[in-house]
Write a protein that holds these residues in place. Structure first.
Motif, PDB file in Angstrom:
ATOM      1  N   LEU A 196       0.779  -1.036  -0.055  1.00  0.00           N
ATOM      2  CA  LEU A 196      -0.031   0.045  -0.200  1.00  0.00           C
ATOM      3  C   LEU A 196       0.769   1.094   0.127  1.00  0.00           C
ATOM      4  O   LEU A 196       0.415   2.268  -0.531  1.00  0.00           O
ATOM      5  CB  LEU A 196      -0.985  -0.253   1.100  1.00  0.00           C
ATOM      6  N   TRP A 197       1.791   1.283   0.694  1.00  0.00           N
ATOM      7  CA  TRP A 197       2.857   2.362   0.770  1.00  0.00           C
ATOM      8  C   TRP A 197       3.538   2.672  -0.843  1.00  0.00           C
ATOM      9  O   TRP A 197       3.453   3.744  -1.271  1.00  0.00           O
ATOM     10  CB  TRP A 197       3.956   2.218   1.392  1.00  0.00           C
ATOM     11  N   TYR A 198       3.710   1.722  -1.562  1.00  0.00           N
ATOM     12  CA  TYR A 198       4.426   1.651  -2.905  1.00  0.00           C
ATOM     13  C   TYR A 198       3.252   2.262  -3.721  1.00  0.00           C
ATOM     14  O   TYR A 198       3.368   3.093  -4.878  1.00  0.00           O
ATOM     15  CB  TYR A 198       4.747   0.404  -3.525  1.00  0.00           C
ATOM     16  N   GLU A 199       2.057   1.885  -3.465  1.00  0.00           N
ATOM     17  CA  GLU A 199       0.797   2.518  -4.287  1.00  0.00           C
ATOM     18  C   GLU A 199       0.521   3.833  -3.998  1.00  0.00           C
ATOM     19  O   GLU A 199       0.544   4.591  -5.158  1.00  0.00           O
ATOM     20  CB  GLU A 199      -0.377   1.404  -3.933  1.00  0.00           C
ATOM     21  N   THR A 200       0.855   4.029  -2.757  1.00  0.00           N
ATOM     22  CA  THR A 200       0.635   5.536  -2.589  1.00  0.00           C
ATOM     23  C   THR A 200       1.591   6.480  -3.035  1.00  0.00           C
ATOM     24  O   THR A 200       1.346   7.542  -3.862  1.00  0.00           O
ATOM     25  CB  THR A 200       0.882   5.756  -0.902  1.00  0.00           C
ATOM     26  N   GLU A 201       2.940   5.895  -2.989  1.00  0.00           N
ATOM     27  CA  GLU A 201       3.975   6.682  -3.779  1.00  0.00           C
ATOM     28  C   GLU A 201       3.768   6.724  -5.190  1.00  0.00           C
ATOM     29  O   GLU A 201       3.767   8.002  -5.784  1.00  0.00           O
ATOM     30  CB  GLU A 201       5.269   5.934  -3.619  1.00  0.00           C
ATOM     31  N   ALA A 202       3.422   5.594  -5.927  1.00  0.00           N
ATOM     32  CA  ALA A 202       3.023   5.881  -7.268  1.00  0.00           C
ATOM     33  C   ALA A 202       1.898   6.810  -7.816  1.00  0.00           C
ATOM     34  O   ALA A 202       2.045   7.363  -8.587  1.00  0.00           O
ATOM     35  CB  ALA A 202       2.730   4.481  -7.927  1.00  0.00           C
ATOM     36  N   ALA A 203       0.723   6.643  -6.951  1.00  0.00           N
ATOM     37  CA  ALA A 203      -0.480   7.577  -7.147  1.00  0.00           C
ATOM     38  C   ALA A 203      -0.040   9.023  -6.981  1.00  0.00           C
ATOM     39  O   ALA A 203      -0.270   9.934  -7.630  1.00  0.00           O
ATOM     40  CB  ALA A 203      -1.518   7.280  -6.154  1.00  0.00           C
ATOM     41  N   TYR A 204       0.839   9.174  -5.715  1.00  0.00           N
ATOM     42  CA  TYR A 204       1.162  10.584  -5.468  1.00  0.00           C
ATOM     43  C   TYR A 204       2.319  11.309  -6.594  1.00  0.00           C
ATOM     44  O   TYR A 204       1.970  12.220  -7.378  1.00  0.00           O
ATOM     45  CB  TYR A 204       2.088  10.840  -4.292  1.00  0.00           C
ATOM     46  N   TYR A 205       3.074  10.263  -7.320  1.00  0.00           N
ATOM     47  CA  TYR A 205       3.985  10.862  -8.277  1.00  0.00           C
ATOM     48  C   TYR A 205       3.397  10.875  -9.571  1.00  0.00           C
ATOM     49  O   TYR A 205       3.708  11.605 -10.552  1.00  0.00           O
ATOM     50  CB  TYR A 205       5.389   9.815  -8.389  1.00  0.00           C
ATOM     51  N   TRP A 206       2.402  10.511  -9.863  1.00  0.00           N
ATOM     52  CA  TRP A 206       1.712  10.421 -11.212  1.00  0.00           C
ATOM     53  C   TRP A 206       0.828  11.863 -11.002  1.00  0.00           C
ATOM     54  O   TRP A 206       0.931  12.509 -11.728  1.00  0.00           O
ATOM     55  CB  TRP A 206       0.539   9.358 -11.176  1.00  0.00           C
ATOM     56  N   TRP A 207       0.247  11.891  -9.826  1.00  0.00           N
ATOM     57  CA  TRP A 207      -0.161  13.343  -9.476  1.00  0.00           C
ATOM     58  C   TRP A 207       0.563  14.507  -9.967  1.00  0.00           C
ATOM     59  O   TRP A 207       0.356  15.540 -10.497  1.00  0.00           O
ATOM     60  CB  TRP A 207      -0.791  13.649  -8.418  1.00  0.00           C
ATOM     61  N   GLU A 208       1.892  14.267  -9.116  1.00  0.00           N
ATOM     62  CA  GLU A 208       2.977  15.139  -9.504  1.00  0.00           C
ATOM     63  C   GLU A 208       3.302  15.465 -10.757  1.00  0.00           C
ATOM     64  O   GLU A 208       3.534  16.654 -11.251  1.00  0.00           O
ATOM     65  CB  GLU A 208       4.195  14.951  -8.487  1.00  0.00           C
ATOM     66  N   GLY A 209       3.523  14.538 -11.635  1.00  0.00           N
ATOM     67  CA  GLY A 209       3.992  14.390 -12.897  1.00  0.00           C
ATOM     68  C   GLY A 209       2.838  15.177 -13.703  1.00  0.00           C
ATOM     69  O   GLY A 209       3.374  15.462 -14.995  1.00  0.00           O
ATOM     70  N   GLN A 210       1.654  15.233 -13.564  1.00  0.00           N
ATOM     71  CA  GLN A 210       0.694  15.969 -14.279  1.00  0.00           C
ATOM     72  C   GLN A 210       0.822  17.571 -13.842  1.00  0.00           C
ATOM     73  O   GLN A 210      -0.255  17.946 -14.385  1.00  0.00           O
ATOM     74  CB  GLN A 210      -0.575  15.210 -14.092  1.00  0.00           C
ATOM     75  N   GLY A 211       1.632  17.966 -13.254  1.00  0.00           N
ATOM     76  CA  GLY A 211       1.480  19.268 -12.751  1.00  0.00           C
ATOM     77  C   GLY A 211       0.631  19.456 -11.568  1.00  0.00           C
ATOM     78  O   GLY A 211       0.399  20.816 -11.541  1.00  0.00           O
ATOM     79  N   ARG A 212       0.646  18.881 -10.800  1.00  0.00           N
ATOM     80  CA  ARG A 212       0.001  18.819  -9.380  1.00  0.00           C
ATOM     81  C   ARG A 212      -1.611  19.464  -9.937  1.00  0.00           C
ATOM     82  O   ARG A 212      -2.022  20.503  -9.266  1.00  0.00           O
ATOM     83  CB  ARG A 212       0.635  19.597  -8.479  1.00  0.00           C
ATOM     84  N   PRO A 213      -2.438  18.732 -10.439  1.00  0.00           N
ATOM     85  CA  PRO A 213      -3.735  19.543 -11.112  1.00  0.00           C
ATOM     86  C   PRO A 213      -4.603  19.722  -9.880  1.00  0.00           C
ATOM     87  O   PRO A 213      -4.432  18.770  -8.726  1.00  0.00           O
ATOM     88  CB  PRO A 213      -4.238  18.337 -11.837  1.00  0.00           C
ATOM     89  N   GLY A 214      -5.492  20.652  -9.596  1.00  0.00           N
ATOM     90  CA  GLY A 214      -6.429  21.074  -8.875  1.00  0.00           C
ATOM     91  C   GLY A 214      -7.874  20.455  -9.194  1.00  0.00           C
ATOM     92  O   GLY A 214      -7.791  19.505 -10.082  1.00  0.00           O
ATOM     93  N   PHE A 215      -8.873  20.367  -8.103  1.00  0.00           N
ATOM     94  CA  PHE A 215     -10.122  19.821  -8.435  1.00  0.00           C
ATOM     95  C   PHE A 215     -10.752  19.880  -9.773  1.00  0.00           C
ATOM     96  O   PHE A 215     -11.247  19.329 -10.530  1.00  0.00           O
ATOM     97  CB  PHE A 215     -11.023  20.048  -7.496  1.00  0.00           C
ATOM     98  N   ASP A 216     -10.285  21.345 -10.239  1.00  0.00           N
ATOM     99  CA  ASP A 216     -11.175  21.595 -11.342  1.00  0.00           C
ATOM    100  C   ASP A 216     -10.651  20.879 -12.918  1.00  0.00           C
ATOM    101  O   ASP A 216     -11.228  21.061 -13.887  1.00  0.00           O
ATOM    102  CB  ASP A 216     -11.222  23.114 -11.642  1.00  0.00           C
ATOM    103  N   ARG A 217      -9.339  20.292 -12.693  1.00  0.00           N
ATOM    104  CA  ARG A 217      -8.999  19.644 -13.879  1.00  0.00           C
ATOM    105  C   ARG A 217      -9.544  18.175 -13.875  1.00  0.00           C
ATOM    106  O   ARG A 217      -9.264  17.347 -15.069  1.00  0.00           O
ATOM    107  CB  ARG A 217      -7.439  19.668 -13.780  1.00  0.00           C
TER     108      ARG A 217
END
Length: 299
Positions: free
Chosen positions: A253-274
């Motif tokens: 689960l921590w590896y999943e958390t890391e992967a999910a977080y870094y995907w979000w970061e890689g997309q430019g840290r999108p806000g809710f409206d994206r």
């Protein structure tokens, strides 16, 4: 008597923001899920006429109080005691549906009871955390649209999950039990923001978390799978640049958390409206920027 609040009066800013998202027009019919104090019902009835507003409240005592408030105000929309997931077919079809409770799944009845071209406005959030207002346009059996802003509402009662207790994961063993140790450069503090939780939760189905805090400002972030088979602990210490992690079970689960977080970061840290959501006969799919770009699952 329970200890968890079941109804509240929302902040005026949120009420008016959601009504702006709803964008009602003269002559339209509205279904409201969650009458609460009756304030939103009164505003809608004042704008559209009481005959064009139906509101559903699950709690009979709350509905009674709302009815008294509405009568005092001299406004009389139809208030029904019932399960909001089912809508109210007796008043359908509706031009607008608005929920004043959060959901993790859009009830099929809401889509079915809304005219093509109509809108559904509802606070929506994944189990993991984070929540935003979904503004969905209905087209036949499909509803799709973007999120407009952050929100934090009480969950629809019938969608409040029964989650396993901490001890269910250890079965009498002491931490770290048979968990696998590692370290991470991702701080547990980095994944705790509201939009971060939302982005992670979209990717990590069937996972939730709790925090165990200590007197010195340190804490342990516990992440669990809903099937009670997997868990992870990540230890935060102020000023540290490396964090101890222990994981157990078929899901890391921590590896999943890391992967999910870094995907979000890689997309430019999108806000809710994206982000957006599509609901159809195949279920629900969250997306980023366009329905053609679904949010990926991790794990």
């Amino acid at each position: 008597m329970g200890r968890t609040p079941s109804s509240s009066s929302s902040q005026p800013h949120m009420v008016f923001s959601m009504l702006a998202d709803l964008d009602v027009k003269d002559g339209q019919r509205v279904l409201e899920i969650g009458t609460g104090t009756g304030w939103s019902s009164a505003l809608l009835a004042h704008r559209l006429g009481a005959e064009n507003v139906v509101s559903i409240e699950f709690d009979p005592e709350v509905a009674k109080g709302a009815g008294e408030n509405l009568r005092t105000a001299g406004i009389s929309p139809l208030v029904i005691v019932g399960d909001g997931r089912r809508g109210y077919v007796g008043g359908a079809p509706y031009d607008r549906v608005i929920a004043t409770c959060s959901i993790g799944e859009v009830p099929r009845a809401w889509v079915d009871q809304t005219r093509t071209g109509g809108l559904i406005v509802a606070p929506w959030g994944p189990l993991y955390g984070g929540e935003a207002i979904a503004r969905l346009t209905v087209d036949g059996e499909t509803a799709s649209g973007s999120f407009t802003r952050s929100s934090a509402f009480m969950r629809l009662r019938q969608q409040r999950p029964e989650l396993p207790e901490h001890d269910a994961y250890f079965k009498g063993q002491e931490w770290p039990a048979d968990g696998t140790r590692s370290t991470s450069t991702l701080s547990p503090a980095e994944v705790g923001g509201w939009v971060e939780q939302f982005a992670i939760g979209l990717q990590m189905a069937g996972a939730f978390w709790t925090v165990e805090r200590y007197d010195d400002g340190a804490y342990t972030l516990w992440t669990y799978s809903t099937d009670a088979l997997s868990w992870a602990s990540a230890d935060y210490e102020p000023g540290a640049d490396s964090f101890d992690v222990v994981q157990f079970g078929p899901r890391r689960l921590w590896y999943e958390t890391e992967a999910a977080y870094y995907w979000w970061e890689g997309q430019g840290r999108p806000g809710f409206d994206r982000f957006g959501l599509t609901v159809d006969s195949d279920g629900e799919r969250a997306w980023l920027d366009s329905p053609d770009h679904p949010v990926p699952a991790v794990g």
